[in-house]
Write an enzyme that holds these catalytic residues in place. Structure first.
Site, PDB file in Angstrom:
ATOM      1  N   TYR A  15     -14.970   4.807   4.797  1.00 21.03           N
ATOM      2  CA  TYR A  15     -15.598   5.252   6.013  1.00 21.03           C
ATOM      3  C   TYR A  15     -16.711   6.533   5.605  1.00 21.03           C
ATOM      4  O   TYR A  15     -17.315   7.021   5.394  1.00 21.03           O
ATOM      5  CB  TYR A  15     -15.232   6.350   6.481  1.00 21.03           C
ATOM      6  CG  TYR A  15     -14.297   5.472   7.146  1.00 21.03           C
ATOM      7  CD1 TYR A  15     -14.151   4.875   8.573  1.00 21.03           C
ATOM      8  CD2 TYR A  15     -12.465   5.267   6.900  1.00 21.03           C
ATOM      9  CE1 TYR A  15     -13.402   3.944   9.763  1.00 21.03           C
ATOM     10  CE2 TYR A  15     -11.997   4.137   7.481  1.00 21.03           C
ATOM     11  CZ  TYR A  15     -12.179   2.910   8.798  1.00 21.03           C
ATOM     12  OH  TYR A  15     -11.050   2.893   9.297  1.00 21.03           O
ATOM     13  N   TYR A  24      -2.242   5.392  14.040  1.00 21.01           N
ATOM     14  CA  TYR A  24      -3.514   4.280  12.854  1.00 21.01           C
ATOM     15  C   TYR A  24      -2.638   4.104  12.573  1.00 21.01           C
ATOM     16  O   TYR A  24      -1.541   3.940  11.724  1.00 21.01           O
ATOM     17  CB  TYR A  24      -4.579   5.911  11.821  1.00 21.01           C
ATOM     18  CG  TYR A  24      -5.035   4.467  10.563  1.00 21.01           C
ATOM     19  CD1 TYR A  24      -6.439   4.310  11.045  1.00 21.01           C
ATOM     20  CD2 TYR A  24      -4.609   4.331  10.073  1.00 21.01           C
ATOM     21  CE1 TYR A  24      -7.081   3.718  10.328  1.00 21.01           C
ATOM     22  CE2 TYR A  24      -4.765   3.960   8.925  1.00 21.01           C
ATOM     23  CZ  TYR A  24      -6.378   3.704   8.730  1.00 21.01           C
ATOM     24  OH  TYR A  24      -6.840   3.014   8.334  1.00 21.01           O
ATOM     25  N   ASP A  30       6.033   1.497  11.981  1.00 17.19           N
ATOM     26  CA  ASP A  30       4.841   1.299  11.000  1.00 17.19           C
ATOM     27  C   ASP A  30       4.974   2.419  10.502  1.00 17.19           C
ATOM     28  O   ASP A  30       4.802   3.515  10.429  1.00 17.19           O
ATOM     29  CB  ASP A  30       2.957   1.690  11.452  1.00 17.19           C
ATOM     30  CG  ASP A  30       2.408   1.329  10.701  1.00 17.19           C
ATOM     31  OD1 ASP A  30       2.900   1.837   9.309  1.00 17.19           O
ATOM     32  OD2 ASP A  30       1.301   1.662  10.622  1.00 17.19           O
ATOM     33  N   LYS A  75       1.307   1.964   0.903  1.00 15.52           N
ATOM     34  CA  LYS A  75       1.232   2.419   0.539  1.00 15.52           C
ATOM     35  C   LYS A  75       2.105   3.479  -0.740  1.00 15.52           C
ATOM     36  O   LYS A  75       1.925   2.723  -1.789  1.00 15.52           O
ATOM     37  CB  LYS A  75       1.157   4.374   1.251  1.00 15.52           C
ATOM     38  CG  LYS A  75       0.022   3.812   2.531  1.00 15.52           C
ATOM     39  CD  LYS A  75      -0.867   4.875   2.749  1.00 15.52           C
ATOM     40  CE  LYS A  75      -2.242   5.024   3.171  1.00 15.52           C
ATOM     41  NZ  LYS A  75      -2.713   4.621   4.906  1.00 15.52           N
TER      42      LYS A  75
HETATM   43  C1  LIG Z   1      -2.135   3.902   5.615  1.00 19.03           C
HETATM   44  C2  LIG Z   1      -1.745   2.737   7.006  1.00 19.03           C
HETATM   45  C3  LIG Z   1      -2.128   1.897   7.140  1.00 19.03           C
HETATM   46  C4  LIG Z   1      -3.342   0.855   6.098  1.00 19.03           C
HETATM   47  O1  LIG Z   1      -3.029   0.706   5.005  1.00 19.03           O
HETATM   48  P1  LIG Z   1      -3.764  -0.237   4.239  1.00 19.03           P
HETATM   49  O2  LIG Z   1      -3.261  -0.164   2.938  1.00 19.03           O
HETATM   50  O3  LIG Z   1      -5.025   0.871   3.907  1.00 19.03           O
HETATM   51  O4  LIG Z   1      -4.623  -1.238   4.755  1.00 19.03           O
HETATM   52  C5  LIG Z   1      -1.544   1.117   8.653  1.00 19.03           C
HETATM   53  N1  LIG Z   1      -0.631   2.372   9.078  1.00 19.03           N
HETATM   54  C6  LIG Z   1      -0.980   3.095   8.297  1.00 19.03           C
HETATM   55  C7  LIG Z   1       0.415   4.428   9.035  1.00 19.03           C
HETATM   56  C8  LIG Z   1      -0.961   4.007   7.278  1.00 19.03           C
HETATM   57  O5  LIG Z   1      -0.840   4.932   6.976  1.00 19.03           O
END
Ligand SMILES: *Cc1c(COP(=O)(O)O)cnc(C)c1O
Length: 431
Positions: free
Chosen positions: A21, A149, A250, A279
């Protein structure tokens, strides 16, 4: 590295390299890192910073961990990579065994993805294929929460908050999804029927088009570092069942202990139909993610048309990344991670809560190994990040949010230093 050479690299970087970004001609500072060890990063100019970010939720065990290093070198001696089409290997099998074992009961079918965004794309495609196989091909859209997100690829972007995700810019390529207002703020917030009404009405009116509800359980990360009540999550699970909508959790940010439970869904004792992890999966060593689902979902996809799940990344199941993930999960499970995270929560509360008294601060909130200072106005990145670096800490705010999510191995003294130096700078910001 000699002084001139890292400075030349910084100059080249400023000319040619995008950062997350960022603008190509960004005036914001970029720092050159020479190495990192434990909770410390060493800049090429010799300065040392205590890391407050875990490189965006990832480095649970700190940098340069001997066991993670060893796991990767050993795997490297066997093979760095083989394709996953028609082949399998021990690192992948061991990883999936662990994921099935540790995640909520019922998640048994696993797709190994190469990043969080891809894991979210995979989850969304699973939901669509599931309903198609069930004879409900109209269920191709998604419900989600504002302030969410879920990643930066097109499908994932379509379920990010439409305002902070700049949906207006990508208007004609993004799928139009259904957004409900974010849950009431606060982990301990009461949640009643009225709070569920926006979601309930949305599902009631549109369930025939909705494949799944996707949300970040309990902690909304990059969309605002908001915490919400496990009760909301429990009630959302019930609504999904009632309206025949799958639930996608997620857990890419919340997974592996960050919120005080191994997975945030455990706060509500629910099992999602599909769950994404990423992550911290490899302890911050390599890009890797996974999407888990139930046997019911995978069997249904198998029984549908074309009888296969339609996704297959080139680097799927990369052995080096799987080996790092296995070592990271073993380290975590063999440690007293829960006690550590709860202790970090207590210390974050102790050191950050007094900021509530500052005129610049709107709210301080802490959950697990996450500490958030929400400011009344957006901070100026061009000045605040250099002040942090000057003070010997690595903290990267966004907007109004100044936050910490340290590695679980941080000791009390380093955490105290991190918090004290941070709050001293926050207290000096313009009101
Ligand atoms: C960071 C994140 C993503 C995306 O993961 P990337 O490895 O950056 O593609 C998706 N969902 C959540 C909740 C995140 O924190």
């Amino acid at each position: 590295m000699s002084k001139s050479s890292f400075q030349a690299q910084l100059a080249f970087d400023a000319q040619h390299i995008w950062h997350p970004y960022s603008a190509m001609d960004s005036k914001l500072p970029v720092y050159h890192v020479e190495s990192a060890n434990g909770v410390r990063m060493r800049l090429s100019d010799g300065r040392e910073l205590i890391d407050g970010m875990s490189s965006w939720w990832c480095t649970l065990h700190g940098y340069n961990h001997p066991r993670l290093n060893q796991a990767i070198s050993e795997q490297l001696g066997n093979m760095a990579h083989v394709m996953f089409g028609g082949l399998t290997h021990e690192p992948a099998v061991r990883l999936v065994e662990k994921l099935v074992d540790l995640t909520p009961e019922g998640l048994e079918s696993v797709f190994i993805a190469d990043s969080g965004s891809v894991a979210v794309e995979v989850a969304m495609k699973m939901a669509i294929q599931y309903w198609n196989a069930k004879g409900k091909p109209a269920k191709q859209r998604f419900a989600t929460l504002r302030n969410g997100y879920h990643g930066d690829t097109m499908g994932a972007m379509s379920v990010c908050d439409p305002v902070t995700g700049m949906h207006s810019l990508f208007n004609s390529v993004l799928a139009q999804q259904f957004f409900v207002s974010a849950p009431p703020a606060g982990f301990a917030a009461d949640c009643n029927d009225q709070d569920m009404q926006p979601l309930q009405i949305l599902l009631e009116q549109n369930h025939s088009q909705i494949a799944a509800l996707i949300l970040e359980p309990v902690v909304q990360g990059a969309g605002g570092m908001r915490f919400y009540s496990p009760d909301y999550l429990m009630r959302a699970r019930t609504l999904c069942d009632h309206y025949q909508v799958l639930l996608i959790a997620d857990e890419i940010a919340t997974g592996f202990g960050r919120t005080g439970k191994l997975f945030a869904c455990e706060h509500a004792a629910i099992c999602p139909d599909i769950m994404c992890v990423g992550k911290s999966l490899t302890g911050g060593y390599l890009s890797l993610a996974a999407t888990l689902t139930t046997r019911a979902v995978s069997d249904t996809i198998d029984a549908g048309n074309p009888g296969v799940f339609m996704h297959g990344p080139t680097f799927m199941g990369n052995p080096l990344a799987c080996a790092a993930a296995n070592a990271s999960i073993e380290l975590l499970i063999d440690s007293n991670w829960h006690q550590r995270v709860m202790h970090i929560e207590q210390l974050l509360k102790h050191w950050l809560t007094p900021c509530n008294e500052l005129p610049q601060v709107a709210e301080v909130r802490c959950l697990g190994a996450i500490g958030v200072i929400e400011m009344k106005q957006a901070v100026d990145m061009a000045t605040i990040v250099p002040s942090f670096v000057e003070a010997g800490i690595w903290v990267r705010p966004f907007g109004k949010l100044v936050y910490l999510m340290p590695a679980y191995i941080i000791n009390d003294e380093d955490l105290a230093q991190l918090c004290q130096r941070l709050t001293a700078i926050v207290a000096q910001l313009p009101v």
